[in-house]
Scaffold this active site. Structure first.
Site, PDB file in Angstrom:
ATOM      1  N   LYS A  91      47.610  57.769  98.984  1.00  0.00           N
ATOM      2  CA  LYS A  91      46.838  58.224 100.145  1.00  0.00           C
ATOM      3  C   LYS A  91      45.440  58.736  99.796  1.00  0.00           C
ATOM      4  O   LYS A  91      44.499  58.569 100.554  1.00  0.00           O
ATOM      5  CB  LYS A  91      47.610  59.312 100.891  1.00  0.00           C
ATOM      6  CG  LYS A  91      48.910  58.791 101.508  1.00  0.00           C
ATOM      7  CD  LYS A  91      48.976  59.076 102.975  1.00  0.00           C
ATOM      8  CE  LYS A  91      49.977  58.229 103.745  1.00  0.00           C
ATOM      9  NZ  LYS A  91      51.298  58.065 103.159  1.00  0.00           N
ATOM     10  N   GLU A 113      45.561  63.086 111.600  1.00  0.00           N
ATOM     11  CA  GLU A 113      46.925  63.141 112.117  1.00  0.00           C
ATOM     12  C   GLU A 113      47.859  63.086 110.920  1.00  0.00           C
ATOM     13  O   GLU A 113      47.503  62.552 109.885  1.00  0.00           O
ATOM     14  CB  GLU A 113      47.205  61.938 113.019  1.00  0.00           C
ATOM     15  CG  GLU A 113      47.535  60.632 112.266  1.00  0.00           C
ATOM     16  CD  GLU A 113      46.392  60.044 111.444  1.00  0.00           C
ATOM     17  OE1 GLU A 113      45.228  60.422 111.693  1.00  0.00           O
ATOM     18  OE2 GLU A 113      46.652  59.215 110.547  1.00  0.00           O
ATOM     19  N   SER A 381      54.277  53.233  95.724  1.00  0.00           N
ATOM     20  CA  SER A 381      53.208  53.887  96.492  1.00  0.00           C
ATOM     21  C   SER A 381      53.143  55.397  96.271  1.00  0.00           C
ATOM     22  O   SER A 381      52.094  56.010  96.465  1.00  0.00           O
ATOM     23  CB  SER A 381      53.378  53.581  97.981  1.00  0.00           C
ATOM     24  OG  SER A 381      54.694  53.914  98.403  1.00  0.00           O
TER      25      SER A 381
END
Ligand SMILES: *Cc1c(COP(=O)(O)O)cnc(C)c1O
Length: 397
Positions: A91, A113, A381
């Protein structure tokens, strides 16, 4: 750092994508588009981002030959180690990029968000590091489920704003963030968390995450002298998948998008019981883009479900919807049980505890090894520390 498959005005991928937003949001969205187009060509901007990716985020991440998993599956498997990025997941590649865009635009406040809290934490990290006031919208239900991440965000100096509308989860948090932005864009930047939403977010997030695939492309050539037969990545909104897929789109490499199969029961009328919008969804508009979404026959968004909070989203990025339609990306599903097998097996075999999201890709590989060919890359990930309580609770049921 870019490639394009777009229409003339470059807002769409085939018929998917676009900007289906209220008039009031067009001005901030056009401002971001203009700024990103300009900055993505700037040497100084790129050098700045590359410096942060290297020294703050910890890139490049290794491409690791997983010898024991390879033996188990009877083929050669490499893992792209996004679990080693600062913050524990891919991220930060995106939040660093967008926060630098926001800085260049002269914005002083970031809003975001978050569902599971991972994107909220990654935004809070860049907010602290680059000196922004940061506010994160989060559904009340998610705040209750993800207390540790709420505390992390607060430690990092961000404010978490509870969202009490709708199902009080991620999709409602996105709606609230857009509402805030419509009134605050003069000084505020909306830092979107995945390769979805209105243009330019799907392209911009893909570009910032493409660093994963660009590194992997180079690393596999160095290690093997050839490209892999297959790459598998999990899909929530699609940012880690598009990030690793994008630099391989023109190559003869099979690209497998593994979605949440949920409890594996199939959909009921109020919930889809999965997060498989690519595989099970139909065309509709969600959060500013035409894409594949989980909806009932009246166009009401269904509640998605996955044990992995990061895959629990009723939509998917428009570029993946397009790539599915052209047959370039193959959607597959792994249910909760399969993901838990992936979670346990990778921990046992390689000493790597993957995020439950990434464990879907690993679980799929365990289940259908033939699909991987002789040489494959699985994108890990993120790391699984955040998921230990969830897994412990599930196992004692
Ligand atoms: C958020 C998250 C995902 C899902 O998001 P994408 O945009 O589809 O990548 C997957 N894995 C991890 C570890 C995440 O934190």
């Amino acid at each position: 750092m870019s490639y394009q498959i777009c229409d003339a005005d470059k807002t769409k991928f085939g018929r998917y994508g676009g900007r289906f937003v209220p008039e009031i949001l067009m001005q901030p969205i056009l401002e971001v588009t203009e700024a990103y187009e300009r900055l993505s060509k700037s040497k100084e901007f790129r050098a700045n981002l590359e410096g942060l990716l290297k020294n703050f985020a910890g890139r490049p991440t290794p491409l690791y030959h997983a010898k024991n998993l390879s033996k188990e599956l009877g083929r050669k498997i490499y893992l792209k180690r996004e679990d080693l990025v600062h913050g524990g997941a891919h991220k930060l590649n995106n939040t660093l990029g967008q926060a630098l865009v926001a800085k260049q635009m002269g914005k002083t406040r970031l809003i975001a968000e978050t569902g599971a809290g991972q994107h909220g934490v990654a935004t809070a990290i860049v907010g602290a590091n680059l000196g922004f006031e940061t506010q994160v919208y989060m559904g009340e239900v998610d705040i209750e489920r993800q207390k540790m991440n709420v505390y992390r965000m607060e430690l990092l100096g961000a404010e978490v704003i509870p969202v009490r509308s709708g199902s009080r989860t991620l999709k409602d948090a996105i709606n609230e963030a857009f509402r805030d932005w419509a009134a605050s864009f003069e000084h505020t930047y909306y830092l979107f968390g995945t390769a979805a939403g209105p243009h330019p977010y799907p392209s911009m997030v893909r570009d910032f995450q493409s660093v994963i695939g660009l590194e992997a492309h180079k690393q596999i050539m160095e290690e093997e002298g050839r490209l892999p037969d297959c790459i598998a990545a999990c899909v929530g909104g699609g940012s880690n998948a598009m990030g690793i897929f994008a630099p391989f789109l023109k190559d003869n490499v099979r690209l497998i998008a593994v979605e949440a199969g949920g409890r594996g029961l199939g959909r009921t009328d109020k919930t889809a019981d999965n997060g498989a919008s690519l595989g099970c969804g139909t065309d509709g508009v969600l959060h500013g883009a035409l894409t594949k979404i989980l909806q009932d026959p009246f166009g009401q968004i269904l509640e998605s479900y996955s044990l992995a909070a990061g895959l629990d989203y009723p939509g998917v990025g428009p570029e993946l919807a397009f790539l599915k339609e052209t047959g370039r990306v193959l959607p597959k599903m792994a249910d909760d049980k399969t993901a838990l097998q992936g979670f346990r097996q990778l921990s046992r075999l390689e000493g790597i505890i993957p995020a439950l999201e990434s464990a879907h890709a690993v679980g799929y590989a365990l289940q259908e090894p033939e699909a991987l060919g002789e040489l494959a890359i699985i994108n890990i990930s993120g790391r699984g520390d955040k998921d230990l309580a969830t897994v412990m609770e599930y196992e004692t049921l």
